[in-house]
Design an enzyme around this catalytic site. Structure first.
Site, PDB file in Angstrom:
ATOM      1  N   ILE A 145      28.594 -10.394  56.165  1.00 33.16           N
ATOM      2  CA  ILE A 145      27.594  -9.147  56.806  1.00 33.16           C
ATOM      3  C   ILE A 145      27.886  -9.137  58.245  1.00 33.16           C
ATOM      4  O   ILE A 145      27.846 -10.044  58.956  1.00 33.16           O
ATOM      5  CB  ILE A 145      26.329  -9.477  56.206  1.00 33.16           C
ATOM      6  CG1 ILE A 145      25.899  -9.847  55.009  1.00 33.16           C
ATOM      7  CG2 ILE A 145      25.306  -8.226  56.771  1.00 33.16           C
ATOM      8  CD1 ILE A 145      26.506  -8.809  53.890  1.00 33.16           C
ATOM      9  N   GLU A 146      28.145  -8.060  58.825  1.00 30.83           N
ATOM     10  CA  GLU A 146      28.563  -7.624  60.019  1.00 30.83           C
ATOM     11  C   GLU A 146      27.566  -6.322  60.634  1.00 30.83           C
ATOM     12  O   GLU A 146      27.341  -5.525  59.969  1.00 30.83           O
ATOM     13  CB  GLU A 146      30.085  -7.378  60.256  1.00 30.83           C
ATOM     14  CG  GLU A 146      30.810  -8.712  59.850  1.00 30.83           C
ATOM     15  CD  GLU A 146      32.247  -8.420  60.180  1.00 30.83           C
ATOM     16  OE1 GLU A 146      32.667  -7.847  61.053  1.00 30.83           O
ATOM     17  OE2 GLU A 146      33.031  -8.733  59.248  1.00 30.83           O
ATOM     18  N   ASN A 147      27.346  -6.608  61.825  1.00 26.88           N
ATOM     19  CA  ASN A 147      27.088  -5.393  62.691  1.00 26.88           C
ATOM     20  C   ASN A 147      25.449  -5.128  62.226  1.00 26.88           C
ATOM     21  O   ASN A 147      24.945  -4.110  62.480  1.00 26.88           O
ATOM     22  CB  ASN A 147      27.559  -4.063  62.338  1.00 26.88           C
ATOM     23  CG  ASN A 147      27.296  -2.968  63.465  1.00 26.88           C
ATOM     24  OD1 ASN A 147      26.872  -3.165  64.589  1.00 26.88           O
ATOM     25  ND2 ASN A 147      27.164  -1.651  62.938  1.00 26.88           N
TER      26      ASN A 147
END
Length: 542
Positions: A145-147
């Site tokens: 999971i990014e940003n």
């Protein structure tokens, strides 16, 4: 580089020539390069580039390098729930046959909103993940999971914890975390509580790349060595080295006169082709330990394509990774004793990448073993601590094995180093000799004797028949296996080594040459010894 992923996402028989195999151990000046007790470092790679139908061929190019493959099967939909796509049962089955684990990564495709929804709805998402992993005979999941902002830091750790609790301990739960060379606690890099995440997962895959990113106006390295090393140092301040996996980029980024192309991704394997096609140049930037390519496309030139996009005319600057820059990064795995590496992503690497990748990842920088027929066997022996190099970067595979080296190897392989024997009692093996204690241990255990009562000849070459006798004693092979012994025209039945050669050949540990000969007096090489150890390993480690 990863499309739709925003910045910061890139991770990363032999024919034993009819002779008996040989290996050389440590000379008095031999370098002990991190004698490993375990079987090598962990290696994983992502599968994202190319159609799922090509995944098998992508993995096969890497040979025996990978332990885990992480395909792009799991995504988060607009409601924050699990979407499974492109999953092929036949690929999973084949990976398991090859002894590789299949651990898909769960991606929010760098979309902040759906990432937040997923974390907020983590209870439902955990149930869906557990059901899909078990139903499809997968080996776990990596969360990517990014940003998503730092405000979700504790919730994200709770998500990982809940997933770890719901899956059996035999299944992997790992987390891809942004590189954090400065200890950032705000913005989306602050999402990752390294210490807490390491406590509830199998390992952290640190994405030490995208130092330059899509849209970056200033050309620069994807992963400079200082950036990577500082990122490792921060990770180690938060988590054990055995839970840190170093992210390795297999791609680069390019810049030209079009701002829309700033930092666009390009596979490492494509760069040299473009340099050759447009007669460009490559320099190596010493400060960043990164190669930089430059080429110009004229209006009349045929236009190459990158990721389906035709390159327009103009001058291009490409920062990328090559053998020299990757080896510099791979050295850090041994320097900091990390768990291993992850690479982003398969199908982007240069053709020769796997010829050195695992060798260097494991900390054995033997430049003379690259592409050698015994590379896998030498790496196995080195990882077990049975054989090392004659220098930090030299194994000398084709040198003859000496009697002193043979004694040292067999003592190590049998775990007799601490047997407490006195130094060897031979006039030509003084107490100061580098192998004196090992020769004494081998003698005391009835494995090797001298060539006379007071001489051992430590520097003489080990012959094929001598090694057959030595190993048959070490393995306690006193008689041939039923119906398996070969007869060799140059090994008379009454020969002192005949019974040992028969016992070894009957079990497929040694072989002869065309014409039915064994060449008992021929010398063994270090590479041949390593290969012989690979054959004998199941018996040596019983």
């Amino acid at each position: 580089m990863k499309s739709k992923r925003g910045w910061r996402r890139l991770v990363v028989a032999l024919i034993v020539v009819g002779a008996m195999c040989q290996v050389t151990f440590m000379h008095k000046d031999e370098v002990v390069a991190g004698a490993a007790a375990a079987q090598g470092k962990f290696n994983m790679s992502y599968l994202f580039s190319g159609a799922p139908s090509s995944y098998l061929s992508q993995v096969n190019k890497s040979g025996e390098t990978l332990d885990v493959v992480s395909p792009s099967y799991f995504h988060i939909n607009e409601n924050g729930r699990l979407n499974v796509s492109d999953l092929e049962a036949s690929f999973i089955t084949e990976m398991h046959k090859q002894g590789k684990r299949v651990v898909p990564f769960l991606s929010n495709d760098f979309d902040r909103v759906i990432g937040e929804k997923a974390i907020d709805g983590r209870d439902a998402l955990v149930k869906e993940l557990v059901t899909s992993i078990q139903a499809n005979k997968l080996d776990g999941v990596q969360l990517d999971i990014e940003n998503v902002g730092a405000a979700y830091r504790d919730k994200y750790t709770d998500f990982v914890r809940k997933l770890r609790e719901q899956l059996p301990s035999t299944m992997e739960v790992s987390v891809a975390v942004a590189a954090n060379p400065t200890g950032e606690t705000t913005n989306w890099i602050g999402l990752y509580d390294y210490k807490a995440l390491a406590a509830v997962s199998d390992y952290l895959m640190v994405m030490t790349y995208d130092e330059s990113y899509p849209g970056d106006p200033t050309p620069g390295p994807v992963a400079s060595l200082p950036f990577v090393e500082k990122s490792i140092q921060y990770a180690l301040s938060q988590a054990p080295a055995g839970k840190i996996v170093l992210g390795i980029p297999l791609y680069g980024r390019y810049w030209n006169q079009d701002p829309a192309s700033n930092g666009a991704g390009i596979a490492a394997k494509s760069v040299q082709n473009l340099v050759d096609q447009y007669q460009g140049t490559v320099r190596y930037d010493a400060a960043s330990q990164s190669p930089v390519a430059t080429f110009t496309i004229q209006a009349a030139d045929a236009k190459a394509t990158v990721n389906g996009k035709a390159l327009s005319e103009g001058t291009y600057t490409v920062w990328y990774e090559n053998e020299q820059s990757l080896k510099a990064k791979l050295k850090l795995v041994g320097k900091y004793q990390l768990k291993g590496t992850g690479s982003w992503s398969l199908n982007q690497e240069a053709a020769d990448t796997w010829s050195y990748y695992q060798l260097w990842t494991d900390g054995f920088y033997f430049t003379d073993m690259q592409k050698h027929w015994a590379q896998a066997d030498v790496l196995s022996a080195a990882n077990r601590g049975w054989m090392l190099g004659i220098a930090a970067d030299q194994f000398a595979p084709d040198e003859a094995l000496t009697r002193a080296e043979a004694a040292t190897i067999i003592v190590r392989a049998l775990g007799l180093e601490n047997a407490g024997a006195a130094s060897a009692e031979f006039k030509d093996v003084p107490a100061t000799h580098w192998a004196s204690q090992n020769i004494g241990i081998a003698q005391q255990n009835g494995l090797m004797q001298g060539i006379s009562n007071d001489a051992f000849a430590p520097d003489h070459s080990m012959t094929r028949e001598q090694m057959s006798v030595l190993l048959s004693r070490a393995l306690k092979l006193t008689t041939p296996a039923s119906g398996g012994a070969k007869k060799f025209t140059d090994v008379p039945a009454g020969s002192w080594s005949a019974e040992a050669i028969a016992a070894m050949s009957s079990r497929g540990l040694v072989d002869g040459f065309d014409g039915g000969t064994f060449r008992p007096l021929a010398s063994l090489t270090r590479a041949q010894m390593a290969a012989l150890l690979s054959r004998a390993q199941p018996l040596l480690t019983k």
